[in-house]
Enzyme design. Structure first.
Site, short mmCIF file in Angstrom:
data_model
loop_
_atom_site.label_atom_id
_atom_site.label_comp_id
_atom_site.label_asym_id
_atom_site.label_seq_id
_atom_site.Cartn_x
_atom_site.Cartn_y
_atom_site.Cartn_z
CG HIS A 99 -0.25 -0.31 2.52
ND1 HIS A 99 0.06 -1.60 2.88
CD2 HIS A 99 0.20 0.49 3.51
CE1 HIS A 99 0.66 -1.58 4.06
NE2 HIS A 99 0.78 -0.33 4.47
CG MET A 100 1.83 5.39 -2.29
SD MET A 100 2.02 5.89 -4.01
CE MET A 100 3.42 4.89 -4.49
P1 5GP Z 1 1.77 0.05 7.35
O1 5GP Z 1 2.14 0.21 8.81
O2 5GP Z 1 1.62 -1.42 6.99
O3 5GP Z 1 2.65 0.78 6.40
O4 5GP Z 1 0.37 0.73 7.19
C1 5GP Z 1 -0.84 0.10 7.49
C2 5GP Z 1 -1.88 1.18 7.63
O5 5GP Z 1 -3.15 0.57 7.58
C3 5GP Z 1 -1.80 1.95 8.95
O6 5GP Z 1 -1.60 3.33 8.69
C4 5GP Z 1 -3.14 1.66 9.62
O7 5GP Z 1 -3.65 2.78 10.32
C5 5GP Z 1 -4.01 1.24 8.46
N1 5GP Z 1 -5.05 0.29 8.81
C6 5GP Z 1 -4.93 -0.82 9.58
N2 5GP Z 1 -6.10 -1.47 9.67
C7 5GP Z 1 -6.99 -0.74 8.93
C8 5GP Z 1 -8.38 -0.92 8.66
O8 5GP Z 1 -9.04 -1.87 9.08
N3 5GP Z 1 -8.98 0.03 7.88
C9 5GP Z 1 -8.27 1.10 7.39
N4 5GP Z 1 -8.97 1.96 6.63
N5 5GP Z 1 -6.96 1.29 7.62
C10 5GP Z 1 -6.33 0.38 8.40
#
Ligand code: 5GP
Ligand code: ZN
Length: 113
Positions: A99-100
């Site tokens: 994801h970006m």
């Molecule tokens: P990462 O830490 O993997 O780069 O980013 C994951 C992102 O996904 C985080 O910013 C977190 O807030 C978001 N996230 C986690 N669970 C959910 C969810 O159930 N719904 C949404 N919309 N965002 C989520």
């Protein structure tokens, strides 16, 4: 077993979707770190940046094109914004579907920490 973001793509988990086409989905981050904080994801499940293949190049480019389009639409493209992609544990990745992060609406510092 689908990952969290695959479930969002399939509408099995609700999300505030801001953009969708055949290849890409974008939705608001549930825990925003900026006035605008959206996640742009491919509909194809790719676990990490390390798993991108030659055949995914157009798809990965489309993530950036979508982020820029959203930045323009929301009016902060010219002021500036930040995109981030985290890879694996040391990179801060918590959801294993690439994801970006698109963040806008405030000034960012560098390095990000
Ligand atoms: P990462 O830490 O993997 O780069 O980013 C994951 C992102 O996904 C985080 O910013 C977190 O807030 C978001 N996230 C986690 N669970 C959910 C969810 O159930 N719904 C949404 N919309 N965002 C989520
Ligand atoms: Zn997935």
């Amino acid at each position: 077993m689908d990952c969290l973001f695959c479930k969002i793509i399939k509408r099995e988990i609700p999300a505030d979707i801001v953009y969708e086409d055949d290849h890409v989905l974008a939705f608001n981050d549930v825990n925003p770190k900026a006035p605008v904080h959206q996640l742009v994801i491919p509909k194809k499940h790719i676990a990490t940046l390390n798993d991108i293949e030659e055949t995914d190049l157009a798809l990965v480019g489309r993530l950036q094109l979508t982020a820029a389009k959203l930045a323009h639409e929301q009016g902060f493209a010219e002021d500036g914004y930040r995109v981030v992609m985290n890879c694996n544990e040391m990179g801060g990745q918590t959801v294993y579907h690439i994801h970006m992060h698109l963040m806008g609406g405030r000034a960012f510092t560098w390095p990000a920490g």
